[in-house]
Scaffold this active site. Structure first.
Site, PDB file in Angstrom:
ATOM      1  N   CYS A   5      35.676  39.743  34.139  1.00  0.00           N
ATOM      2  CA  CYS A   5      35.496  41.161  34.792  1.00  0.00           C
ATOM      3  C   CYS A   5      34.511  41.615  35.183  1.00  0.00           C
ATOM      4  O   CYS A   5      34.539  41.491  36.321  1.00  0.00           O
ATOM      5  CB  CYS A   5      36.032  42.360  33.926  1.00  0.00           C
ATOM      6  SG  CYS A   5      37.638  41.703  33.472  1.00  0.00           S
TER       7      CYS A   5
HETATM    8  N1  LIG Z   1      40.099  39.048  30.468  1.00  0.00           N
HETATM    9  C1  LIG Z   1      40.477  40.303  30.737  1.00  0.00           C
HETATM   10  O1  LIG Z   1      39.594  40.880  29.835  1.00  0.00           O
HETATM   11  C2  LIG Z   1      40.790  41.375  31.708  1.00  0.00           C
HETATM   12  C3  LIG Z   1      40.852  42.780  31.159  1.00  0.00           C
HETATM   13  C4  LIG Z   1      41.160  43.990  32.446  1.00  0.00           C
HETATM   14  C5  LIG Z   1      41.704  43.605  33.583  1.00  0.00           C
HETATM   15  N2  LIG Z   1      41.568  41.812  33.723  1.00  0.00           N
HETATM   16  C6  LIG Z   1      42.404  41.586  34.970  1.00  0.00           C
HETATM   17  O2  LIG Z   1      43.716  41.507  34.945  1.00  0.00           O
HETATM   18  C7  LIG Z   1      44.313  40.051  35.304  1.00  0.00           C
HETATM   19  C8  LIG Z   1      44.373  38.668  34.611  1.00  0.00           C
HETATM   20  O3  LIG Z   1      43.555  38.199  34.190  1.00  0.00           O
HETATM   21  P1  LIG Z   1      43.312  37.434  32.994  1.00  0.00           P
HETATM   22  O4  LIG Z   1      42.286  37.469  32.520  1.00  0.00           O
HETATM   23  O5  LIG Z   1      44.452  37.538  31.871  1.00  0.00           O
HETATM   24  O6  LIG Z   1      43.556  36.368  33.248  1.00  0.00           O
HETATM   25  P2  LIG Z   1      43.928  34.780  32.988  1.00  0.00           P
HETATM   26  O7  LIG Z   1      43.666  33.699  33.923  1.00  0.00           O
HETATM   27  O8  LIG Z   1      43.920  34.473  31.308  1.00  0.00           O
HETATM   28  O9  LIG Z   1      45.506  35.045  33.163  1.00  0.00           O
HETATM   29  C9  LIG Z   1      46.449  34.645  34.431  1.00  0.00           C
HETATM   30  C10 LIG Z   1      48.024  34.132  34.135  1.00  0.00           C
HETATM   31  O10 LIG Z   1      48.255  34.065  35.140  1.00  0.00           O
HETATM   32  C11 LIG Z   1      48.933  32.986  36.116  1.00  0.00           C
HETATM   33  N3  LIG Z   1      49.163  32.763  37.265  1.00  0.00           N
HETATM   34  C12 LIG Z   1      48.042  33.196  38.102  1.00  0.00           C
HETATM   35  N4  LIG Z   1      49.319  32.756  39.602  1.00  0.00           N
HETATM   36  C13 LIG Z   1      50.280  32.483  39.395  1.00  0.00           C
HETATM   37  C14 LIG Z   1      52.098  33.442  39.724  1.00  0.00           C
HETATM   38  N5  LIG Z   1      51.576  32.948  41.225  1.00  0.00           N
HETATM   39  N6  LIG Z   1      52.841  33.061  38.523  1.00  0.00           N
HETATM   40  C15 LIG Z   1      53.508  33.334  37.611  1.00  0.00           C
HETATM   41  N7  LIG Z   1      51.740  32.974  37.334  1.00  0.00           N
HETATM   42  C16 LIG Z   1      50.211  32.950  37.831  1.00  0.00           C
HETATM   43  C17 LIG Z   1      47.762  31.354  34.950  1.00  0.00           C
HETATM   44  O11 LIG Z   1      48.006  30.763  34.699  1.00  0.00           O
HETATM   45  C18 LIG Z   1      47.256  32.959  34.491  1.00  0.00           C
HETATM   46  O12 LIG Z   1      48.036  32.680  32.678  1.00  0.00           O
HETATM   47  C19 LIG Z   1      42.951  39.672  36.484  1.00  0.00           C
HETATM   48  O13 LIG Z   1      42.902  40.666  37.670  1.00  0.00           O
HETATM   49  C20 LIG Z   1      41.799  40.572  35.682  1.00  0.00           C
HETATM   50  O14 LIG Z   1      40.421  41.269  36.166  1.00  0.00           O
HETATM   51  C21 LIG Z   1      41.064  41.090  32.775  1.00  0.00           C
END
Ligand SMILES: NC(=O)c1ccc[n+]([C@@H]2O[C@H](COP(=O)([O-])OP(=O)(O)OC[C@H]3O[C@@H](n4cnc5c(N)ncnc54)[C@H](O)[C@@H]3O)[C@@H](O)[C@H]2O)c1
Length: 450
Positions: free
Chosen positions: A277
């Site tokens: 993030c």
């Molecule tokens: N990790 C954090 O602390 C956090 C906090 C707030 C917001 N976010 C935001 O949330 C979003 C997700 O982050 P995250 O940390 O959960 O990512 P992550 O990489 O942990 O998880 C994302 C998941 O999406 C899957 N994926 C990718 N493309 C896909 C598709 N086309 N169809 C279905 N699944 C698909 C991946 O395989 C993965 O399992 C990002 O935009 C991030 O900036 C993250």
């Protein structure tokens, strides 16, 4: 069917917990959310392109530390949560909630390819009465400028046939106090019906929901929050370097400053920014602002300061070795913690990786301990973690605390007499000539507040 009818059917299905919820992307954000909806009594299907994650969920096994094993197993056993790679099943959902990654390209431009791919799946099976929500952090305008045209391409109309909202995820991995269910949720719809439906949905499982007037505002809220963190961390990281030059202990300064009951909020220096993030999201905003002829000077400056921290730490390691007449080249340096923050396994963008690489490039032999990262592939090398209890047996020349996981026992580290560069103030309470803090001298017996 009229808009009023379409939305009231959806609202009734949400109130009655009959709405079927699809969560797309089952990572740090999507899996806790899917489990929360399932615990709240909804029928939830998780969609992911990663077959191993899908298999783990269907076997009732959690791979995200913030999702307790027992909670996941219970909702899977009860038949309220399942996972699939089959995106055509989105046609059976009332809600499609998109939680896929939003990384940066090498050029620091937004990479929306995962969002676009997920939206293609949603658009292909979009039907009357569905609610589509984007949770992935992104630049203001994405929901209306990218998602909306894709969803309306086959003739359905937003606010009349389907509903569209943005709701930023604010989860803080590793934080035991604030979880999906008690972090207030911001919701901004394309129009009033979308806002109402998404607000009602989250209100079923989240204690406080905060509707705003548009999805663009909701997108901007998340970027203000993360830019605020990035800029303040940049400020305190620069402050730490300045304190070092002026021979002042930055940690003591922060502890004293934070006794002010208003107008100050403590941020802490460290080896640099990490995670998915804070190092990334502000660049989504500066990119979009630049498209509109506006330069975000704070974001760029904070980015430069934060990105310089691994180099600063490596220079401190160099100085520390120099004090005992050793060069970095040929020295054995052991790193404690590779994950980007305490008590999590996530090592995306972790500054420890930069420190490892910079030290290796300068000829050091680098080893590491991290209970959450058993092996590590980086810069064409594979590293295996050394158990923290064994680290001192390999006669290291210098130790570096990159991440202060709770399970690390610092007493043997201090007692070993090996110089230790502490980037996290993990050794507060210890006094030894071998401790090198991020800035300033070690002052024994600093007076306590009375
Ligand atoms: N990790 C954090 O602390 C956090 C906090 C707030 C917001 N976010 C935001 O949330 C979003 C997700 O982050 P995250 O940390 O959960 O990512 P992550 O990489 O942990 O998880 C994302 C998941 O999406 C899957 N994926 C990718 N493309 C896909 C598709 N086309 N169809 C279905 N699944 C698909 C991946 O395989 C993965 O399992 C990002 O935009 C991030 O900036 C993250």
């Amino acid at each position: 069917m009229s808009t009023a009818n379409t939305v009231s059917i959806l609202l009734d299905r949400i109130r009655g917990k009959q709405a079927r919820i699809g969560v797309i992307g089952l990572g740090y954000v999507g899996l806790p959310l899917a489990v929360e909806f399932a615990r709240g009594g909804f029928d939830v299907t998780g969609f992911d392109v990663d077959v191993s994650k899908v298999a783990e969920i269907n076997a009732g096994r959690s791979y995200i530390p913030d999702v307790p094993q027992a909670e996941l197993a219970e909702v899977v056993r009860a038949g309220r949560l399942r996972a699939t790679t089959d995106m055509t099943q989105l046609a059976n959902m009332d809600v499609a909630d998109i939680c896929v990654p939003t990384p940066l390209r090498k050029t620091k431009d937004p990479d929306l390819s995962y969002v676009v791919q997920a939206l293609e799946g949603v658009a292909a099976s979009l039907k009357v009465g569905q609610l589509v929500i984007l949770e992935s952090t992104t630049y203001p305008g994405t929901t209306d400028e990218v998602a909306l045209p894709m969803l309306e391409a086959r003739g359905l109309k937003v606010e009349r046939d389907f509903f569209l909202a943005f709701s930023p995820e604010r989860v803080d991995p590793g934080n035991p106090t604030y979880l999906t269910r008690n972090i207030p949720k911001i919701v901004g719809g394309h129009g009033p019906a979308s806002t109402e439906a998404a607000t009602l949905l989250y209100a079923q499982v989240v204690a406080t929901v905060v509707p705003v007037t548009s999805n663009r505002v909701a997108e901007m809220v998340k970027l203000l929050e993360n830019t605020f963190r990035a800029v303040n961390i940049g400020l305190v990281n620069e402050f730490a370097q300045m304190c070092h030059t002026l021979d002042v202990d930055v940690w003591e300064v922060i502890e004293a400053a934070k006794t002010k009951p208003f107008g100050f909020m403590p941020f802490y220096p460290g080896p640099g920014l990490g995670g998915h993030c804070i190092p990334i999201d502000p660049y989504y905003l500066s990119w979009k602002a630049r498209q509109n002829g506006f330069e975000c000077r704070f974001i760029e400056l904070a980015g430069q300061v934060n990105a310089s921290m691994p180099e600063y730490v490596v220079n401190r390691v160099g100085d520390t070795l120099n004090n005992v007449r050793k060069p970095i080249n040929g020295s054995r340096v052991h790193l404690y913690g590779i994950a980007y923050k305490k008590d999590v396994s996530d090592m995306r963008e972790s500054p420890a990786l930069d420190i490892l690489e910079l030290l290796t490039r300068r000829g050091a032999t680098v080893t590491y301990s991290d209970p959450y990262v058993p092996t590590l592939k980086h810069g064409g090398h594979t590293f295996d973690a050394v158990a923290a209890s064994d680290a001192l047996r390999h006669a290291p020349d210098c130790l570096v605390i990159c991440t202060d996981h709770s399970s690390f026992d610092w007493k043997p580290v201090v007692d070993s007499g090996v110089p230790v560069v502490d980037t996290r103030n993990a050794l507060r309470g210890y006094t030894a000539p071998t401790i090198v803090r991020l800035s300033g001298r070690v002052v024994a017996g600093a007076p306590a507040a009375v």
